[in-house]
Design a protein around this motif. Structure first.
Motif, PDB file in Angstrom:
ATOM      1  N   VAL A 197     -18.586 -47.000  -2.823  1.00 48.39           N
ATOM      2  CA  VAL A 197     -17.710 -47.853  -3.623  1.00 48.39           C
ATOM      3  C   VAL A 197     -16.311 -47.718  -3.028  1.00 48.39           C
ATOM      4  CG1 VAL A 197     -16.708 -48.235  -5.892  1.00 48.39           C
ATOM      5  CG2 VAL A 197     -19.110 -47.553  -5.687  1.00 48.39           C
TER       6      VAL A 197
ATOM      7  N   VAL B 297     -12.039 -53.159  -6.604  1.00 48.98           N
ATOM      8  CA  VAL B 297     -13.228 -52.352  -6.318  1.00 48.98           C
ATOM      9  C   VAL B 297     -14.276 -53.191  -5.594  1.00 48.98           C
ATOM     10  CG1 VAL B 297     -15.084 -50.973  -7.349  1.00 48.98           C
ATOM     11  CG2 VAL B 297     -12.792 -50.949  -8.371  1.00 48.98           C
ATOM     12  N   THR B 298     -14.813 -52.657  -4.514  1.00 44.84           N
ATOM     13  CA  THR B 298     -15.877 -53.308  -3.753  1.00 44.84           C
ATOM     14  C   THR B 298     -17.086 -52.382  -3.697  1.00 44.84           C
ATOM     15  OG1 THR B 298     -14.250 -54.432  -2.355  1.00 44.84           O
ATOM     16  CG2 THR B 298     -16.512 -54.356  -1.543  1.00 44.84           C
TER      17      THR B 298
ATOM     18  N   ALA C  69     -19.135 -47.441  -9.480  1.00 46.63           N
ATOM     19  CA  ALA C  69     -18.112 -48.487  -9.544  1.00 46.63           C
ATOM     20  C   ALA C  69     -17.569 -48.638 -10.962  1.00 46.63           C
ATOM     21  CB  ALA C  69     -18.691 -49.811  -9.062  1.00 46.63           C
TER      22      ALA C  69
ATOM     23  N   TYR D  29      -8.763 -48.461 -11.863  1.00 48.52           N
ATOM     24  CA  TYR D  29      -8.640 -49.085 -10.542  1.00 48.52           C
ATOM     25  C   TYR D  29      -9.453 -50.378 -10.526  1.00 48.52           C
ATOM     26  CZ  TYR D  29      -6.955 -44.389  -9.835  1.00 48.52           C
ATOM     27  OH  TYR D  29      -6.266 -43.207  -9.982  1.00 48.52           O
ATOM     28  N   LYS D  30      -8.779 -51.484 -10.225  1.00 46.86           N
ATOM     29  CA  LYS D  30      -9.394 -52.800 -10.383  1.00 46.86           C
ATOM     30  C   LYS D  30      -9.883 -53.422  -9.075  1.00 46.86           C
ATOM     31  CE  LYS D  30      -6.600 -53.706 -14.484  1.00 46.86           C
ATOM     32  NZ  LYS D  30      -5.557 -54.539 -15.127  1.00 46.86           N
TER      33      LYS D  30
ATOM     34  N   VAL E 134     -15.167 -45.861 -11.591  1.00 44.89           N
ATOM     35  CA  VAL E 134     -13.893 -46.112 -10.897  1.00 44.89           C
ATOM     36  C   VAL E 134     -13.044 -47.081 -11.706  1.00 44.89           C
ATOM     37  CG1 VAL E 134     -12.834 -47.146  -8.839  1.00 44.89           C
ATOM     38  CG2 VAL E 134     -14.774 -45.574  -8.593  1.00 44.89           C
ATOM     39  N   ARG E 135     -13.660 -48.135 -12.205  1.00 42.98           N
ATOM     40  CA  ARG E 135     -12.920 -49.123 -13.010  1.00 42.98           C
ATOM     41  C   ARG E 135     -12.409 -48.500 -14.308  1.00 42.98           C
ATOM     42  NH1 ARG E 135     -17.533 -52.383 -11.394  1.00 42.98           N
ATOM     43  NH2 ARG E 135     -16.922 -53.776  -9.689  1.00 42.98           N
TER      44      ARG E 135
ATOM     45  N   PHE F 205     -12.228 -48.677  -3.005  1.00 42.51           N
ATOM     46  CA  PHE F 205     -11.171 -49.148  -3.902  1.00 42.51           C
ATOM     47  C   PHE F 205      -9.793 -48.772  -3.368  1.00 42.51           C
ATOM     48  CE2 PHE F 205     -12.511 -44.987  -5.282  1.00 42.51           C
ATOM     49  CZ  PHE F 205     -11.411 -44.339  -5.808  1.00 42.51           C
TER      50      PHE F 205
END
Length: 378
Positions: free
Chosen positions: A37, A30-31, A19, A27-28, A22-23, A39
Motif C-alpha cells: 500500500v 493511498v494506492t 489500506a 492519509y488520503k 492507513v486511511r 501513500f
C-alpha cells in the motif's frame, strides 16, 4: 522536502485491510498494489504508521523508482537519488534485493551495483571517501519487477508482527498481523464476547484485546527509525502521546481462549501478561465438545489444525465435524474459521455466508464466515 512516499508491505490478500488502516490514520492519497500500500505523508507518518498498522508487515521509504534494463542504467539512476536526505555518513546500510520477470535477473549483481551507486552518491554529499558503517542500521532494498526498479529504505527493523509480547509460541504460530486482520474481518467489537477454541499461544485473544481497548500494536517495541539521527525525537514523542490519549484501558473485555493442551494455556497466559493483559483475558483448557455459553450472542474465531500431514488429517476432519455439531445450534453467534482444508464446509455441516482467500505464511487458506442471526429483542 515536506512530503515523502511510504510503502506499507502486506501479505497477499491483506492489502485492502492495510489500506483501510492507513486511511484511518488520516492519509488520503493511498494506492493499493499487490503486496503493498503506497501513500504520501509527512515524516511523522513513519512513526505513526509503524506504531499503529496492525496488519502491515513493514513500512518503507520509497527513495526512487525508474526503468532499468542495464546495469549502467541501474547504477546511474540509483546514484542520482537523494540518499544523503535519509542516510547519515556513519550509518550501516546493507543492500538486499529481488528481481521478478526482469532483464536484470542476477540479484547479487544488482545488490552490488546499488551499494556502489549509493556509496558514490554519499561520497559526493559528505565529501569523504570511506564509510565505516558503525552507526544506525538503514537497510536498502532494490526490488525489480518487469524492469521497474524500486529503491526503498526499511524504517521498521524487525517485522511489524513482532509486537514484543510473544517470546514463546507453539510450533505453528499465527502471525500477529494475520490474527489482527482476521479479527477486523469479523463483526466483533469490544461489547461482544469473543471465544477462540484453538488459542495456542494466545495470539488471537491478545490481538483482539489490543483492538478492543484501542491500544497501538507497536507501543511496546522499538523500530529502526528511532536510531536515525535525522528523525526528530519530538515526532516520536507526539505519536506516542497520541496513542496514550486514545487508549481505552478501562474498556471491559469478555475474551476467552481455549485449548486442549494445558501447556498452551500456560503459554497464552504468560504472553497475555507480557502484552499488558494479566487479568483482562481468560484462558482455560477445554475441548471444543465441552464448549457452552450462557451469552445470547458473540463471536467464535479460530485457527484449528489444518490436517495438512496425512497422519493429522483424520484428527482435523473429526475436529471440524465436532466443531459444527457444537456451534451450528448457536445460530445467534457468528463463527469465523481459517483453514486450508478444501472440504471444511462439508465437514462442518453448513455453507459459509462468505469466505475469503488468505495466506497463512505460504499456506493458501480460506477464511470461512458464518454470520449469526440477530438475537431476539427482549
Amino acid at each position: 522536502m515536506n512530503k515523502i512516499t511510504l510503502i506499507a508491505t502486506a501479505a497477499m490478500g491483506l492489502e485492502a485491510i492495510v489500506a483501510n488502516e492507513v486511511r484511518q490514520l488520516g492519509y488520503k492519497d493511498v494506492t493499493v498494489e499487490n503486496g503493498k500500500v503506497i501513500f504520501e505523508a509527512d515524516f511523522k507518518a513513519i512513526a505513526r504508521a509503524n506504531l499503529w498498522l496492525r496488519t502491515a508487515d513493514r513500512v518503507k521509504i520509497l527513495v526512487g523508482e525508474f526503468n532499468a534494463v542495464s546495469f549502467e542504467e541501474l547504477f546511474e539512476q540509483t546514484k542520482a537519488l537523494p540518499w544523503a536526505d535519509f542516510i547519515s555518513e556513519d550509518s550501516e546500510f546493507p543492500v538486499i534485493g529481488r528481481s521478478v520477470k526482469s532483464r536484470l535477473y542476477s540479484v547479487p549483481d544488482c545488490q552490488a551495483i546499488v551499494k556502489k551507486a549509493v556509496v558514490e552518491s554519499l561520497k559526493k554529499s559528505y565529501h569523504i571517501e570511506w564509510f565505516e558503517e558503525i552507526g544506525a542500521f538503514q537497510r536498502i532494498e532494490v526490488a525489480i519487477h518487469k524492469d521497474i526498479a524500486s529503491l526503498t529504505i526499511d524504517t521498521s527493523g524487525t517485522g511489524l508482527h513482532k509486537r514484543g509480547y510473544r517470546y514463546l509460541h507453539n510450533e505453528a504460530p499465527l502471525k500477529e498481523t494475520l490474527a489482527a486482520a482476521l479479527i477486523q474481518l469479523t463483526n466483533w467489537n469490544a461489547d461482544k464476547p469473543l471465544y477462540d477454541p484453538f488459542c495456542g499461544s494466545g495470539t488471537i485473544p491478545i490481538e483482539a484485546a489490543m483492538i478492543g481497548q484501542n491500544i497501538a500494536p507497536g507501543i511496546n517495541r522499538t523500530f529502526a527509525f528511532e536510531n536515525w539521527n535525522w528523525f526528530e525525537q519530538k515526532w516520536i514523542d507526539e505519536v506516542q502521546e497520541e496513542a496514550e490519549d486514545v487508549a481505552k484501558y478501562d474498556q471491559p473485555l469478555q475474551i476467552i481462549g481455549g485449548d486442549v493442551d494445558h501447556t498452551m494455556i500456560e503459554l497464552a497466559q504468560n504472553n497475555a501478561k507480557e502484552a499488558g493483559f494479566p487479568d483482562a483475558l481468560r484462558f482455560k483448557q477445554i475441548q471444543i465438545s465441552d464448549f457452552s455459553t450462557e451469552d445470547e450472542s458473540g463471536v467464535v474465531i479460530g485457527n484449528p489444525p489444518y490436517g495438512d500431514r496425512m497422519k493429522d488429517k483424520s484428527y482435523a476432519e473429526n475436529l471440524y465435524r465436532e466443531l459444527g455439531r457444537v456451534l451450528r445450534p448457536m445460530d445467534t453467534w457468528s463463527v469465523y474459521i481459517i483453514t486450508s482444508h478444501p472440504h471444511f464446509e462439508k465437514l462442518y455441516g453448513a455453507k459459509a455466508t462468505k469466505k475469503r482467500k488468505l495466506y497463512n505464511g505460504n499456506i493458501k487458506t480460506d477464511f470461512y464466515q458464518f454470520w449469526g442471526k440477530r438475537p431476539r429483542k427482549k
